[in-house]
Design a protein around this motif. Structure first.
Motif, PDB file in Angstrom:
ATOM      1  N   TYR A  75       0.790  -1.226   0.000  1.00 42.44           N
ATOM      2  CA  TYR A  75       0.000   0.000   0.000  1.00 42.44           C
ATOM      3  C   TYR A  75       0.829   1.286   0.000  1.00 42.44           C
ATOM      4  O   TYR A  75       0.280   2.371  -0.206  1.00 42.44           O
ATOM      5  N   VAL A  76       2.126   1.192   0.240  1.00 46.18           N
ATOM      6  CA  VAL A  76       2.910   2.395   0.518  1.00 46.18           C
ATOM      7  C   VAL A  76       2.904   3.392  -0.636  1.00 46.18           C
ATOM      8  O   VAL A  76       3.015   4.611  -0.418  1.00 46.18           O
ATOM      9  N   ALA A  77       2.742   2.914  -1.855  1.00 45.56           N
ATOM     10  CA  ALA A  77       2.710   3.831  -2.992  1.00 45.56           C
ATOM     11  C   ALA A  77       1.390   4.589  -3.109  1.00 45.56           C
ATOM     12  O   ALA A  77       1.286   5.540  -3.897  1.00 45.56           O
ATOM     13  N   ASP A  78       0.396   4.208  -2.303  1.00 44.95           N
ATOM     14  CA  ASP A  78      -0.934   4.800  -2.422  1.00 44.95           C
ATOM     15  C   ASP A  78      -1.108   6.090  -1.634  1.00 44.95           C
ATOM     16  O   ASP A  78      -2.167   6.718  -1.721  1.00 44.95           O
ATOM     17  N   THR A  79      -0.112   6.485  -0.850  1.00 47.02           N
ATOM     18  CA  THR A  79      -0.250   7.670  -0.003  1.00 47.02           C
ATOM     19  C   THR A  79       1.085   8.358   0.200  1.00 47.02           C
ATOM     20  O   THR A  79       2.132   7.719   0.190  1.00 47.02           O
ATOM     21  N   ARG A  80       1.030   9.666   0.385  1.00 43.64           N
ATOM     22  CA  ARG A  80       2.233  10.432   0.741  1.00 43.64           C
ATOM     23  C   ARG A  80       2.473  10.421   2.242  1.00 43.64           C
ATOM     24  O   ARG A  80       3.510  10.873   2.704  1.00 43.64           O
ATOM     25  N   ALA A 110      11.582   2.054   3.226  1.00 38.38           N
ATOM     26  CA  ALA A 110      10.575   2.215   2.177  1.00 38.38           C
ATOM     27  C   ALA A 110      10.301   3.692   1.907  1.00 38.38           C
ATOM     28  O   ALA A 110      10.177   4.106   0.743  1.00 38.38           O
ATOM     29  N   CYS A 111      10.220   4.489   2.964  1.00 35.39           N
ATOM     30  CA  CYS A 111       9.975   5.924   2.807  1.00 35.39           C
ATOM     31  C   CYS A 111      11.167   6.614   2.145  1.00 35.39           C
ATOM     32  O   CYS A 111      11.005   7.523   1.323  1.00 35.39           O
ATOM     33  N   SER A 112      12.365   6.183   2.501  1.00 35.80           N
ATOM     34  CA  SER A 112      13.568   6.746   1.901  1.00 35.80           C
ATOM     35  C   SER A 112      13.620   6.442   0.411  1.00 35.80           C
ATOM     36  O   SER A 112      13.981   7.299  -0.401  1.00 35.80           O
ATOM     37  N   GLU A 113      13.248   5.224   0.032  1.00 36.79           N
ATOM     38  CA  GLU A 113      13.235   4.853  -1.375  1.00 36.79           C
ATOM     39  C   GLU A 113      12.215   5.692  -2.147  1.00 36.79           C
ATOM     40  O   GLU A 113      12.466   6.101  -3.284  1.00 36.79           O
ATOM     41  N   ALA A 114      11.071   5.953  -1.533  1.00 38.17           N
ATOM     42  CA  ALA A 114      10.035   6.750  -2.192  1.00 38.17           C
ATOM     43  C   ALA A 114      10.425   8.219  -2.273  1.00 38.17           C
ATOM     44  O   ALA A 114      10.165   8.891  -3.267  1.00 38.17           O
ATOM     45  N   GLY A 115      11.025   8.735  -1.213  1.00 36.77           N
ATOM     46  CA  GLY A 115      11.540  10.094  -1.207  1.00 36.77           C
ATOM     47  C   GLY A 115      10.521  11.199  -1.090  1.00 36.77           C
ATOM     48  O   GLY A 115      10.858  12.369  -1.199  1.00 36.77           O
ATOM     49  N   ARG A 245       7.293  18.066  -3.185  1.00 29.62           N
ATOM     50  CA  ARG A 245       8.533  18.089  -3.960  1.00 29.62           C
ATOM     51  C   ARG A 245       9.212  16.728  -3.877  1.00 29.62           C
ATOM     52  O   ARG A 245       9.525  16.239  -2.806  1.00 29.62           O
ATOM     53  N   ARG A 246       9.453  16.126  -5.003  1.00 28.44           N
ATOM     54  CA  ARG A 246      10.156  14.853  -5.044  1.00 28.44           C
ATOM     55  C   ARG A 246      11.646  15.093  -5.185  1.00 28.44           C
ATOM     56  O   ARG A 246      12.084  16.037  -5.838  1.00 28.44           O
ATOM     57  N   ASP A 247      12.436  14.235  -4.539  1.00 26.44           N
ATOM     58  CA  ASP A 247      13.880  14.288  -4.735  1.00 26.44           C
ATOM     59  C   ASP A 247      14.224  13.859  -6.151  1.00 26.44           C
ATOM     60  O   ASP A 247      13.537  13.042  -6.758  1.00 26.44           O
ATOM     61  N   ASP A 248      15.310  14.394  -6.670  1.00 22.58           N
ATOM     62  CA  ASP A 248      15.778  13.999  -8.006  1.00 22.58           C
ATOM     63  C   ASP A 248      16.298  12.572  -7.965  1.00 22.58           C
ATOM     64  O   ASP A 248      16.823  12.132  -6.983  1.00 22.58           O
TER      65      ASP A 248
END
Length: 248
Positions: A75-80, A110-115, A245-248
Motif C-alpha cells: 500500500y505504501v505507494a498509495d499515499t504520501r 521504504a519511505c527513503s526509497e520513495a523520497g 517536492r520529489r527528490d531527483d
C-alpha cells in the motif's frame, strides 16, 4: 487548521466523525495502527476533501503484526503520508523491542526509497533510538515527532535533524509539555489531537479540538490568537508544499 495526528477510524462512529470534520472544514491526517486497517480507513476520506489517510504500523503492535509489513509494502505507494510508526520504550513494550526496530527500519527504508513521504512518528521513552534510525535515512525529509516527550538534549538533536513536532491539547495541559513546546522552533510546530486516545477533562479529544491547542500555544508563545493562527497556517503550508517536492 489541520489535526496532524488523529485515529479517525477508532472513534465509536467513524463515518459520522468524518462527516462532521468535512462539515467543519477541519483538516485531518487520519493515522492507522496496522496496514490491515488501511483499506477501511482510507474509505473514510472518499468524497471528503479535508481528510488524508496515513499508512502505519504502530510500535505497540509490532510484535504481533510484523507479518503485516508485506501489506505495508503493497500500500505504501498509495499515499504520501505514513503513520503511526516509530518506537515505544515503555516497559510493557520492551519484550518485543527487536521487532519494533525491524518494523521501523523497514518502514523508514521504504519511505527513503520513495523520497516523498511525510512520516508521523511515535517516540515515547525512545527519542534517542528513534533519532538514531532517522539519522540513517536522510531522505526521510519531513519526520513529524508526534507528542514528543523526550529530554531537552533529545529535543535539540531532533531540531538539528530537521524534525517537525505535532502538539495537542493533552500535551499542552501539563508543565513539562508546555516547557518542551516553548523550546521548539515555532516554524516547525503543527497541531494534533491524538483522538480518541488523548483526553482532556476525561473526554476524548475530537479533531476540531486543535483550536484548544492553538489557544494554549498563544499562551506559551505570548502571541494573540490571530498571530498564532498565522504561524500554524504557514507551517502547514510549508510542510505540505515540501511533501509535494520529489527528490531527483
Amino acid at each position: 487548521m489541520i489535526d496532524f495526528h488523529c485515529h479517525l477510524d477508532l472513534y465509536p462512529n467513524p463515518s459520522e466523525m468524518a462527516d462532521e470534520v468535512q462539515r467543519r472544514k477541519v483538516g485531518v491526517l487520519s493515522v492507522t495502527t496496522t496496514p490491515s486497517a488501511w483499506a477501511g480507513t482510507s474509505r473514510l476520506a472518499r468524497d471528503r476533501t479535508v481528510i488524508r489517510t496515513a499508512l502505519g504500523l504502530h510500535p505497540q503492535l509490532a510484535g504481533e503484526r510484523i507479518h503485516e509489513l508485506k501489506a505495508f509494502d503493497r500500500y505504501v505507494a498509495d499515499t504520501r503520508f505514513i503513520g503511526e510508526v516509530g518506537l515505544d520504550g515503555a516497559p510493557e513494550c520492551r519484550s518485543f523491542w527487536s521487532q519494533q526496530t525491524r518494523v521501523f527500519e523497514h518502514i523508514l527504508h521504504a519511505c527513503s526509497e520513495a523520497g516523498d513521504k511525510v512520516v508521523s512518528v511515535h517516540s515515547r521513552r525512545a527519542a534517542t533510538p528513534v533519532l538514531d534510525l532517522l539519522d540513517r535515512f536522510e531522505r526521510v525529509r519531513m519526520p513529524i515527532l508526534h507528542w514528543f516527550s523526550g529530554s531537552r538534549t533529545e529535543l535539540r538533536r531532533a531540531v538539528e535533524r530537521d524534525c517537525w513536532f505535532s502538539v495537542g491539547p493533552a500535551m499542552l495541559a501539563g508543565a513539562k509539555g508546555r516547557a518542551l513546546v516553548a523550546a521548539m522552533p515555532r516554524e516547525r510546530v503543527l497541531l494534533e489531537t491524538d483522538g480518541p486516545f488523548a483526553q482532556l477533562r476525561r473526554a476524548a479529544l475530537q479533531p476540531w479540538d486543535v483550536a484548544i491547542a492553538c489557544q494554549s500555544l498563544s499562551e506559551v508563545w505570548g502571541t494573540d490568537a490571530s498571530e498564532t493562527g498565522r504561524i500554524i497556517s504557514g507551517n502547514e503550508s510549508t510542510l505540505l508544499a515540501g511533501c509535494d517536492r520529489r527528490d531527483d
